[in-house]
Design an enzyme around this catalytic site. Structure first.
Site, PDB file in Angstrom:
ATOM      1  N   ASP A   1      -7.624 -46.228  64.057  1.00 10.09           N
ATOM      2  CA  ASP A   1      -6.993 -46.935  65.010  1.00 10.09           C
ATOM      3  C   ASP A   1      -6.261 -48.183  64.527  1.00 10.09           C
ATOM      4  O   ASP A   1      -7.021 -49.256  64.085  1.00 10.09           O
ATOM      5  CB  ASP A   1      -7.764 -47.236  66.196  1.00 10.09           C
ATOM      6  CG  ASP A   1      -7.097 -47.627  67.424  1.00 10.09           C
ATOM      7  OD1 ASP A   1      -6.026 -48.435  67.516  1.00 10.09           O
ATOM      8  OD2 ASP A   1      -7.664 -47.022  68.573  1.00 10.09           O
TER       9      ASP A   1
ATOM     10  N   ASP B   1     -12.141 -42.367  50.485  1.00 12.21           N
ATOM     11  CA  ASP B   1     -12.167 -41.099  50.914  1.00 12.21           C
ATOM     12  C   ASP B   1     -13.221 -40.409  50.559  1.00 12.21           C
ATOM     13  O   ASP B   1     -13.978 -39.491  51.132  1.00 12.21           O
ATOM     14  CB  ASP B   1     -10.855 -40.447  51.096  1.00 12.21           C
ATOM     15  CG  ASP B   1     -10.638 -39.017  51.050  1.00 12.21           C
ATOM     16  OD1 ASP B   1     -11.465 -38.700  51.931  1.00 12.21           O
ATOM     17  OD2 ASP B   1      -9.807 -38.448  50.474  1.00 12.21           O
TER      18      ASP B   1
ATOM     19  N   ASP C   1     -10.126 -35.358  51.580  1.00  8.44           N
ATOM     20  CA  ASP C   1      -9.156 -34.795  52.631  1.00  8.44           C
ATOM     21  C   ASP C   1      -8.031 -35.788  52.899  1.00  8.44           C
ATOM     22  O   ASP C   1      -7.364 -35.850  53.892  1.00  8.44           O
ATOM     23  CB  ASP C   1      -9.903 -34.398  53.515  1.00  8.44           C
ATOM     24  CG  ASP C   1     -10.751 -35.059  54.335  1.00  8.44           C
ATOM     25  OD1 ASP C   1     -10.799 -36.370  54.060  1.00  8.44           O
ATOM     26  OD2 ASP C   1     -11.292 -34.814  55.431  1.00  8.44           O
TER      27      ASP C   1
ATOM     28  N   ASP D   1     -17.398 -39.555  51.562  1.00  7.78           N
ATOM     29  CA  ASP D   1     -17.817 -38.475  52.754  1.00  7.78           C
ATOM     30  C   ASP D   1     -18.172 -37.314  52.369  1.00  7.78           C
ATOM     31  O   ASP D   1     -18.511 -36.482  53.156  1.00  7.78           O
ATOM     32  CB  ASP D   1     -17.193 -38.889  54.037  1.00  7.78           C
ATOM     33  CG  ASP D   1     -15.622 -38.278  53.728  1.00  7.78           C
ATOM     34  OD1 ASP D   1     -15.488 -37.476  52.991  1.00  7.78           O
ATOM     35  OD2 ASP D   1     -14.790 -38.801  54.381  1.00  7.78           O
TER      36      ASP D   1
ATOM     37  N   SER E   1      -6.563 -46.837  75.973  1.00  5.22           N
ATOM     38  CA  SER E   1      -6.108 -48.205  75.298  1.00  5.22           C
ATOM     39  C   SER E   1      -6.419 -49.213  76.494  1.00  5.22           C
ATOM     40  O   SER E   1      -7.721 -49.362  76.918  1.00  5.22           O
ATOM     41  CB  SER E   1      -4.866 -48.245  74.967  1.00  5.22           C
ATOM     42  OG  SER E   1      -4.528 -49.462  74.531  1.00  5.22           O
TER      43      SER E   1
ATOM     44  N   HIS F   1      -4.124 -44.742  67.261  1.00  3.88           N
ATOM     45  CA  HIS F   1      -4.512 -45.124  68.574  1.00  3.88           C
ATOM     46  C   HIS F   1      -4.139 -44.086  69.733  1.00  3.88           C
ATOM     47  O   HIS F   1      -2.968 -43.673  69.731  1.00  3.88           O
ATOM     48  CB  HIS F   1      -3.531 -46.584  68.691  1.00  3.88           C
ATOM     49  CG  HIS F   1      -4.310 -47.249  70.082  1.00  3.88           C
ATOM     50  ND1 HIS F   1      -5.322 -47.530  70.238  1.00  3.88           N
ATOM     51  CD2 HIS F   1      -3.252 -47.666  71.181  1.00  3.88           C
ATOM     52  CE1 HIS F   1      -5.193 -48.295  71.473  1.00  3.88           C
ATOM     53  NE2 HIS F   1      -4.165 -48.319  71.937  1.00  3.88           N
TER      54      HIS F   1
ATOM     55  N   ILE G   1      -9.160 -38.879  54.386  1.00  7.19           N
ATOM     56  CA  ILE G   1      -9.391 -39.634  55.583  1.00  7.19           C
ATOM     57  C   ILE G   1     -10.637 -40.305  55.209  1.00  7.19           C
ATOM     58  O   ILE G   1     -11.552 -39.846  54.421  1.00  7.19           O
ATOM     59  CB  ILE G   1      -9.750 -38.396  56.637  1.00  7.19           C
ATOM     60  CG1 ILE G   1      -8.369 -37.833  57.150  1.00  7.19           C
ATOM     61  CG2 ILE G   1     -10.357 -39.066  57.827  1.00  7.19           C
ATOM     62  CD1 ILE G   1      -8.581 -36.685  58.132  1.00  7.19           C
TER      63      ILE G   1
END
Length: 562
Positions: free
Chosen positions: A410, A262, A269, A265, A191, A450, A271
C-alpha cells in the site's frame, strides 16, 4: 414445450403491466417520500443494462460526462439531507424490484477527502439484490479546499456524520419503498471509507450488522501529514541539495528492496510478503557498490535521506505516532515532488486539507511543512476526522462482524497501521485473540496496492471495484459474500482466496506469470505467480506448503515466526 403466439402475447402483456406497476411504485416513492430534513432531488425507474449519464458530476469525481451501467431493474432516487443550517449530504439509492430484493441494505463510503459517490460498489450491490446506497460525505469533489474553507459543519459531515445519515435515511427509504425493514444492514468502504466504517462502529454501533473495510484510513491526519514529512526527509523542497533524492532514483531503490527481500519468504515472486518484518540498508545502493549505475546510485548524503524515509513518524515530543513506509511500495506520494524543475508535491491532499480545514488559509503551501503542522492539526482535529476509535465493545456486544483487508504494498496507508489498530481494538475491548477474531478479522494481502491492484493475488471482491467476477462469486473468493455468510450463517472466514488477473482486469484471464508487473531490472528473477492465493487472518500468514504455488491449495496459514 412450444408456447403459442397467444400465450406469448399474454406473457408480454403481463410483463408490461408489471413494469408499469413497478415504475408507478417508484414514482410514488419519489413524490411521497417522507423523512425529516430530506428532499428528493430526482427519481426514475431504470432497467437493467441502461447506461445512466451521471449529470452534474464534478470533474474530480469522474466528470464532466461520466456514466454508470444499471445492474438491475431499479428505482433510483437522489436525496439531499440537511445536517445543519449550513450543511447537507447527498444520498443516492438504487432499489431493486421487490421480487429480486434480497431483503438487505448495503451502504457505501467515500475515499480521499470525500465527496464522490461510490458507484462501483452500488452497481455490484444492486446486481446482488441489495438496496444499495451511496453518499458524498457532505460535499462534491475529491480535490480542492473551497468546500471546507470556514465550513465546520461540512467538516463534521466528512469527519463522522455522513455515514450515520446514510444508514438512518437509507433504513427509512427501504421501509417506505418495500413496506418492510431490511433483515440485515451492511457497509463496504475503502481508505477513507475504511475510516468511516470503523468510526461508525464506535459512535453508532447499531447502524450495521457487518462491515467490509479496506485499507482503512484511521489516524487520517497523520496519514496525510506523513507525505509532507517524508518529502522533507529526502531533501525536498531544496532540489539542489546534495541530500535530495531525485524522483527518477526511487523506482531503482524500490526494485532493489524487492530483489533483496523478496526471497526471504521462501518464494521468489517479486513480492515482499511481510515488509514490516524486514530492514533495508540503503548503504548497499551507495555509489561504488555496483548495484546501481552512476546516474542512480546514492551519494553519502542521499544514503542518509533514504534511511530517514523508512523510519517511523514522530511528533514534536519525539513519540512515534505513525509507522514506517512499507518497503517495496511505490514512493510517488512523497518522491514525485517537482514539476518542470520547480518544487511541487504531487500528493495534493496535504495542501487541500491543510488549506481548507486546518488553517483556513487559501494561500498556504506545504514547502515548509513540519511535525509542528501535523501536531497543530491533531490538536484541532477538524470534523473529528482523525479517528482512532478502538473501543468497539458495543458493536461486539450486539453481534456485529468486521472483515478488514489491507495490501502489504500500500503506497497511501502504510500497512503496519492496521497492525497497530487491531492490537488497540483487542486491548480496548479487553478480549483474547480468539474472542477478537470471533467478530473482527484482518486479512493482509501481499502485493496489493491501495484498495486494489498490484502484483499480488489481490482481487477478493474488493470494495470500489466493478464488476465482480461472476465465476468466483462465492464466500471463499468474495469478501462481501464472506461477510454475509459470517453474519447470517455463523461461518467464520478462515481464509479469503485472492486472484491475480492479466493486466488486473477482474474477470479476465488468470495469469501464471507476472513479469509485466515489475521493472525490467528484476523481471528476470520472477517465477510463477499464485493465480489464486489463500490469505489468512492476522496474525497468521500464508506460507507455501508442498502444493502448486499458483493454487490456493499450495498454501497454508501459519504463524509468522514459522
Amino acid at each position: 414445450m412450444k408456447i403459442s403466439a397467444s400465450t406469448k402475447l399474454l406473457l408480454l402483456g403481463a410483463f408490461a403491466r408489471l413494469a408499469r406497476c413497478t415504475a408507478d411504485k417508484c414514482a410514488s416513492l419519489g413524490s411521497q417520500l417522507s423523512i425529516p430534513d430530506t428532499q428528493v432531488i430526482t427519481y426514475s425507474y431504470e432497467t437493467n443494462g441502461t447506461v445512466l449519464p451521471l449529470l452534474g458530476t464534478v470533474a474530480s469525481c469522474g466528470g464532466p460526462d461520466p456514466s454508470a451501467v444499471i445492474t438491475a431493474d431499479i428505482c433510483r432516487v437522489v436525496l439531499l439531507v440537511a445536517t445543519s443550517s449550513s450543511s447537507e449530504v447527498q444520498l443516492e439509492a438504487w432499489l431493486p424490484d421487490s421480487d429480486v430484493w434480497n431483503s438487505r441494505l448495503l451502504a457505501t463510503g467515500t475515499g480521499g477527502i470525500g465527496g464522490c459517490i461510490d458507484y462501483p460498489t452500488m452497481q455490484n450491490g444492486a446486481a446482488l439484490g441489495f438496496a444499495s446506497f451511496g453518499m458524498n460525505a457532505g460535499h462534491n469533489g475529491s480535490t480542492g479546499f473551497e468546500f471546507f474553507l470556514n465550513r465546520p459543519e461540512v467538516l463534521n459531515d466528512f469527519g463522522y456524520r455522513s455515514l450515520h445519515v446514510e444508514a438512518s435515511v437509507g433504513t427509512q427509504v427501504v421501509e417506505q419503498y418495500y413496506g418492510a425493514s431490511s433483515t440485515k444492514k451492511y457497509y463496504a468502504g475503502c481508505s477513507t471509507g475504511g475510516r468511516q466504517g470503523f468510526q461508525n462502529a464506535h459512535l453508532y454501533p447499531d447502524d450495521f450488522d457487518g462491515l467490509l473495510l479496506g485499507s482503512p484510513g484511521v489516524n487520517w491526519l497523520r496519514i496525510v501529514a506523513s507525505k509532507g514529512i517524508l518529502a522533507h526527509r529526502i531533501g525536498w523542497p531544496n532540489l539542489d541539495s546534495p541530500a535530495y533524492v531525485r524522483p527518477e532514483q526511487w523506482p531503482a531503490i524500490v526494485a532493489e528492496q524487492i530483489r533483496q527481500l523478496d526471497p526471504l519468504d521462501g518464494v521468489t515472486d517479486g513480492i515482499i510478503d511481510e515488509p514490516t518484518r524486514h530492514r533495508f540498508d540503503p548503504q548497499t545502493l551507495a555509489c561504488g557498490t555496483g548495484l546501481l549505475n552512476a546516474t542512480l546510485c546514492l551519494t553519502p548524503q542521499q544514503v542518509i535521506s533514504v534511511r530517514k524515509a523508512y523510519e517511523p513518524v514522530a511528533d514534536s515530543s519525539g513519540h512515534v505516532v505513525y509507522p514506517a513506509f512499507d518497503l517495496g511500495a511505490n514512493t510517488n506520494v512523497f518522491s514525485a515532488n517537482q514539476q518542470n524543475g520547480i518544487a511541487k508535491l504531487s500528493y495534493t491532499t496535504l495542501q487541500d486539507f491543510w488549506r481548507g480545514a486546518v488553517y483556513n488559509d487559501s494561500a498556504w503551501t506545504p514547502e515548509n511543512f513540519s511535525t509542528a503542522d501535523m501536531d497543530f492539526a491533531l490538536a484541532a482535529n477538524p470534523g473529528q476526522v482523525n479517528a482512532w476509535d478502538t473501543d468497539l465493545s458495543e458493536f461486539h456486544r450486539r453481534g456485529g462482524k468486521i472483515i478488514s483487508y489491507h495490501g502489504r504494498n500500500d503506497e497511501t496507508v502504510t500497512s503496519a497501521l492496521s497492525e497497530w489498530f487491531y492490537s488497540d481494538v483487542q486491548s480496548n475491548t479487553n478480549l483474547t485473540l480468539e474472542e477478537t477474531q470471533a467478530f473482527y478479522r484482518l486479512f493482509f494481502i501481499p502485493g496489493m496496492h491501495h484498495c486494489g491492484g498490484g502484483p499480488g493475488a489481490w482481487s477478493i471482491g474488493n470494495a470500489q471495484r466493478y464488476p465482480y467476477d461472476q465465476v468466483l462469486l462465492d464466500p471463499s473468493h468474495n469478501a462481501l459474500l464472506a461477510l454475509i455468510d459470517w453474519v447470517e450463517n455463523s461461518r467464520t472466514p478462515e481464509t479469503l482466496i485472492g486472484t491475480k488477473y492479466l493486466d488486473d482486469v477482474v474477470g479476465g484471464q488468470d495469469v501464471s506469470q507476472r513479469s509485466k508487473s515489475y521493472p525490467p531490472s528484476i523481471s528476470s528473477s520472477i517465477s510463477l505467480i499464485n493465480s489464486h492465493l489463500a490469505h489468512c487472518p492476522y496474525p497468521s500468514v500464508s506460507k507455501q506448503d508442498h502444493g502448486d504455488p499458483k493454487l490456493a491449495t499450495g498454501w497454508k496459514c501459519a504463524s509468522s515466526e514459522n
